[in-house]
Design a protein around this motif. Structure first.
Motif, PDB file in Angstrom:
ATOM      1  N   LEU A   1       0.833  -1.197   0.000  1.00  0.00           N
ATOM      2  CA  LEU A   1       0.000   0.000   0.000  1.00  0.00           C
ATOM      3  C   LEU A   1       0.872   1.253   0.000  1.00  0.00           C
TER       4      LEU A   1
ATOM      5  N   PHE B   1       0.819   4.097  -2.693  1.00  0.00           N
ATOM      6  CA  PHE B   1       0.526   5.451  -2.229  1.00  0.00           C
ATOM      7  C   PHE B   1       1.596   6.429  -2.704  1.00  0.00           C
TER       8      PHE B   1
ATOM      9  N   LEU C   1      -2.751   5.277  -6.204  1.00  0.00           N
ATOM     10  CA  LEU C   1      -3.904   4.978  -5.372  1.00  0.00           C
ATOM     11  C   LEU C   1      -5.216   5.135  -6.124  1.00  0.00           C
ATOM     12  N   ARG C   2      -5.285   6.163  -6.955  1.00  0.00           N
ATOM     13  CA  ARG C   2      -6.548   6.466  -7.602  1.00  0.00           C
ATOM     14  C   ARG C   2      -6.790   5.651  -8.850  1.00  0.00           C
TER      15      ARG C   2
ATOM     16  N   VAL D   1      -4.387  -1.876  -4.896  1.00  0.00           N
ATOM     17  CA  VAL D   1      -4.711  -1.338  -3.572  1.00  0.00           C
ATOM     18  C   VAL D   1      -5.692  -2.232  -2.813  1.00  0.00           C
TER      19      VAL D   1
END
Lengths: 326, 302, 357
Positions: free
Chosen positions: B254, B258, B263-264, B270
């Motif tokens: 993670l 990140f 992340l998006r 994720v």
């Protein structure tokens, strides 16, 4: 009562002192040389000594220790290696930022948690509300705060685009204390605040529920019901009595919250003390890291104290016996 | 005189075996604890066979036929859970993450269990000045903020699995010692302990044969809960970038996602470690919850 | 809207006492091992302004009866039968109707005053709560009423501001009594109001209840295991055994001419004043214990412990019909009562039941 408070405060001060000492020693006896990044190898010896002196790194460990505490006593945490500014100046705005996130988060988390705990505790034993409530709360409690943060970001920021992903405001926003009173600020605050609430809520829910389940079978609840008061009012009596165990159990929960807060500040790039602690450690900025750590320890000690006082306030029996026995 | 200890000894041994098996059997009665134990067991199986289950080495960069790095690819036949920004196979990392979580969780929990039991028993059994001193120490330890301490300590000691386990042990013995001590205090007053004492049994003998079997349940619970605390602490540290860089852990996955700003976009990267963490930690909390429901008579249903 | 203190007092003073009729009341618990009747089809009546004593050993179901009369039994208990409060059936009421009847018509003096008051609420506020739940009045007026109630039970009004833990056991019990009187309910249920107290306090509290009873003329059910208390206080008495009423009638008759062997045994178990010739009758106890209600014995539930039991007693259930006569018993041999009473006064009769435990 007063004697009790004094002894309680002295005890707290002692704990802070011990924790600070542990930190001091830890930072000094580490294998890596904290001065390595500060002082260029090529620097003339005289200049190096002058610098070390300025950072309080000369003399025996004992000398340094005494000097450090002497400075602490007058509120001087030293100077940050990284920012080259007094630690206090760096930390002060960060403390404000952290508290803006933490205090409403804690209060709302406790309030909503206690409210839901009341509902679950008052529901039928073995019924659907109880089973689902406990199950969901336990899973929520088992969710690390950074995952809560990531999930919130994914849904509300990336997917729906309702909230900004990081920081406290956009460049060019109002500066100084004005910045806290803008829509932009609240807009940025929402998601991290929600994360703090979600992080803190399940523990409160479960504690409140246990308390309510325990007190709902008490004789006085039966008598209250016999009096023909409304059922919500009966529940109020059970809830009022359940607040006591809740407050005592908040001690460890508050300590956990500090942990949750650090991670949440990192996820949302919220410029608070927790985030700064992590940054300072990775930058080997020891004075700053040390100060941030001490502040957090202080917070825990203070919250324990506050919990103790609240408990006294909430339970007349405690106040009474303490007044009696000193 | 000589006969009494032998008798109690035998009884205690039978009791000992009974109680050792007891926690699991006892917890099985509770629905949520049962779910927790099943999930925990399944995760343990994956952790044990992790190297055989992972299709790729976790840090091997996957290259396309044209020799280009397969970065951030969504799930496919080759890569069941897609790839990371470095072209690593997410599924393999996830599977190896099971192993790391269990190594850290179980080793740290056993260490925590050992230290808390030792301190709890010494403090509760001997009482007096020793008890006072140890409990003062516990008070101070309880005021140490958990994660900040872990961050500073791992930052200073250097990020390695050993250091992380050490820090977790230093942090979590304190609550356990308290709980175990109070159980020992009540055990110490039991009649058979007093008999054994008058019969001339040594302290060591009494602790091993009478005290320990009776606090076993609570020790077992504390170790179980410590597995969750340890995994959570390791995951948090790794997520903050203070994990062991040579091992794969869910927190570290993670962190990489990140830091690389994926992340998006890369949900396949994720979501799996997030879900694995939540499920594993929750399964342990469910066990703890079940224990509480069964052992607090005021919570038990009639 | 809010009524004044004088209006409230006048309103309460006018309240009539309640006429209570209980018909075939049963309380059934469902457990994993099957269902059992904690209270098994009992019937009795309390005439307005009269007192009924409910006696029996602990576990016989008398406290359950009290709870059932206020519908306070736990959720998993099933209630059946009828409880007529001035003709209105309590068992058939919905939650809202029930809430209105509680405390305005039926009030409760609980068994364990120690735990019956909310520890974190001031005593006065707990009394005020009971008033304001039913009467639209100001806090100040309700507080005034609480002061008047405290005066009635002999407690200083200033102590209304204190918390239960600051009170002694006797004071708490008096607080509970004051609370029960707060709305001058037509029926008082006193569930062993003195058991938790020491003997001196017991007498004081009892005297207080009796005095209040005399001036207020409420209907009352007094639950106790102390026959002497019933003799002093109650016109009627119902003797309970294993969830049933075994004897019912005017106190004087039941005590002097009991019909049921259990009542005879129960009287033996209490110390009595020496009779005319100065000889104190010996204390005799009934051997054995209550039958298991999960699988009650066939026939009379007392048969196992009864020195006069016959074949018929273990097969056929004796019926009690309170309408049949003013003094009735659940025994197959009411005609042999004279003979039983004579034998029951001798210790050997009961000692012969050695076999059972």
């Amino acid at each position: 009562m007063r004697a009790y408070l004094i002894s309680r405060n002295v005890q707290s001060l002692f704990v802070v002192f011990v924790v600070t000492s542990i930190m001091f020693v830890m930072f000094r006896i580490m294998p890596s040389d904290p001065t390595a990044m500060l002082v260029d190898r090529g620097m003339p010896e005289e200049a190096r000594q002058a610098l070390l002196e300025k950072w309080g790194l000369t003399g025996t460990l004992w000398d340094q220790y005494l000097r450090y505490f002497g400075n602490l006593a007058v509120g001087d945490f030293g100077e940050s290696f990284f920012y080259r500014q007094p630690v206090w100046d760096v930390l002060l705005p960060l403390i404000v930022n952290s508290l803006i996130l933490a205090i409403p988060g804690l209060l709302l988390g406790a309030l909503i948690g206690a409210g839901l705990g009341m509902v679950v505790g008052w529901s039928k034993r073995g019924g659907r509300i109880e089973n689902i409530g406990i199950f969901v709360a336990t899973i929520a409690r088992g969710t690390p705060s950074f995952i809560v943060g990531i999930a919130l970001l994914a849904v509300f920021s990336s997917w729906l685009g309702w909230f900004p992903a990081f920081g406290m405001g956009d460049p060019g926003d109002a500066a100084g204390s004005q910045r806290y009173f803008t829509f932009e600020f609240l807009h940025h605050l929402f998601l991290p605040l929600l994360a703090v609430i979600i992080f803190f809520l399940p523990e409160n829910l479960l504690l409140m529920r246990s308390g309510v389940v325990e007190s709902r079978t008490e004789d006085y609840i039966e008598l209250v019901r016999a009096k023909g008061v409304s059922e919500p009012r009966v529940a109020w009596h059970a809830g009022r009595n359940s607040l006591l165990p809740l407050v005592t159990w908040l001690f460890p929960a508050l300590a956990e919250t500090v942990a949750g807060l650090i991670v949440i500040e990192i996820v949302f790039a919220w410029p608070g003390v927790g985030r700064e602690l992590v940054l300072a450690v990775t930058r080997q900025d020891y004075p700053l890291a040390q100060a941030a750590f001490i502040l957090m320890a202080l917070l825990i000690v203070l919250s324990n104290l506050a919990a103790d006082l609240t408990y006294t306030k909430l339970d007349p029996r405690v106040a009474y016996s303490r007044a009696k026995h000193g | 005189m000589a006969k009494t200890p032998t008798l109690t000894n035998k009884a205690a041994n039978v009791g000992l075996r009974h109680r050792m098996l007891n926690p699991v059997a006892m917890l099985w009665q509770d629905g949520s604890a049962r779910i927790g134990m099943i999930v925990f067991f399944l995760f343990a199986v994956v952790a044990i066979f992790a190297p055989y289950l992972a299709p790729y080495p976790p840090f091997e960069s996957s290259l396309s036929e044209a020799g280009r790095l397969r970065r951030l690819e969504p799930p496919s036949i080759d890569h069941w859970l897609g790839t990371t920004t470095f072209g690593h196979d997410v599924f393999s990392q996830l599977i190896m993450g099971f192993r790391l979580a269990f190594v850290v969780g179980v080793v740290a929990a056993l260490a925590v269990g050992f230290v808390s039991t030792l301190i709890g028993i010494i403090s509760g059994y001997f009482g007096g000045v020793i008890d006072d001193l140890l409990m003062r120490l516990t008070d101070v330890a309880l005021s140490i903020p958990t994660l900040p301490f872990a961050i500073v300590a791992v930052g200073l000691l250097g990020p390695s699995i050993e250091n992380i386990i050490l820090v977790i042990t230093v942090l979590f013995w304190r609550n356990g010692a308290r709980i175990i001590r109070s159980t020992v205090l009540t055990e110490r007053e039991k009649i058979y302990v007093k008999w054994a004492r008058t019969a001339g049994a040594s302290h060591f003998h009494i602790i091993i044969n009478h005290i320990l079997p009776n606090v076993f349940r609570i020790v077992f619970l504390w170790i179980t809960m410590s597995v969750a605390f340890a995994i959570l602490t390791e995951a948090s540290l790794s997520f903050l970038g203070l994990g062991d860089p040579t091992a794969v852990s869910w927190g570290q996955m993670l962190n990489t996602a990140f830091v690389s700003g994926s992340l998006r976009t890369a949900w396949w990267w994720v979501a799996p470690p997030s879900i694995a963490l939540v499920v594993l930690i929750s399964s342990i909390y469910l066990i703890g919850r079940g224990y509480e429901e069964l052992n607090n008579p005021r919570l038990r249903r009639r | 809207m809010a009524i004044t203190f004088e209006q409230l007092q006048a309103q309460l003073d006018e309240k009539p006492s309640v006429h209570l009729e209980v018909l075939d009341l049963a309380v059934t618990y469902k457990t994993v091992k099957g269902s059992f009747h904690a209270v098994d089809n009992i019937s009795f009546e309390v005439a307005p302004g009269s007192n009924l004593g409910l006696v029996g050993e602990s576990g016989c179901g008398k406290s359950t009866v009290v709870k059932a009369l206020m519908r306070l039994t736990p959720e998993d208990a099933a209630l059946s039968g009828r409880v007529l409060v001035n003709g209105a059936d309590l068992i058939a009421m919905n939650a809202e109707q029930l809430q209105k009847v509680r405390w305005t018509q039926i009030a409760l003096v609980t068994q364990s005053a120690m735990n019956s008051l909310d520890p974190v609420v001031r005593v006065g506020d707990q009394i005020v709560e009971s008033i304001r739940a039913h009467v639209g009045t100001s806090y100040a007026t309700a507080w005034k009423r609480a002061e008047a109630l405290f005066a009635m039970v002999g407690l200083p009004a200033a102590r209304l501001r204190e918390y239960p833990h600051q009170f002694s056991g006797g004071m708490r019990q008096r607080t509970v009594i004051a609370m029960a009187l707060s709305l001058n309910a037509g029926l008082l249920l006193a569930d062993e109001p003195t058991t938790a107290l020491d003997p001196i306090m017991q007498d004081q509290v009892l005297a207080r209840i009796q005095a209040l009873q005399k001036s207020l003329h409420r209907s009352m059910i007094l639950v106790t295991h102390d026959i002497a208390v019933v003799a002093e206080t109650c016109e009627m008495v119902a003797v309970m055994y294993a969830g049933r009423i075994v004897e019912y009638g005017p106190t004087a008759t039941v005590l002097t001419k009991p019909l049921h062997p259990y009542t005879m045994g129960l009287e033996n178990a209490f110390p009595r004043m020496p009779s005319g010739d100065g000889v104190r009758p010996p204390l005799i106890s009934i051997r054995g214990g209550l039958p298991n209600l999960l699988s009650p014995p066939k026939g009379c539930r007392f048969a196992q412990r009864c020195p006069f039991a016959t074949e018929r007693c273990t097969t056929e259930d004796p019926i009690i019909d309170i309408k049949a006569s003013s003094h009735v018993a659940a025994c197959h041999y009411p005609s042999r009562a004279e003979e039983f009473r004579r034998k029951a006064a001798e210790a050997e009769t009961w000692n012969a039941m050695e076999g059972i435990t």
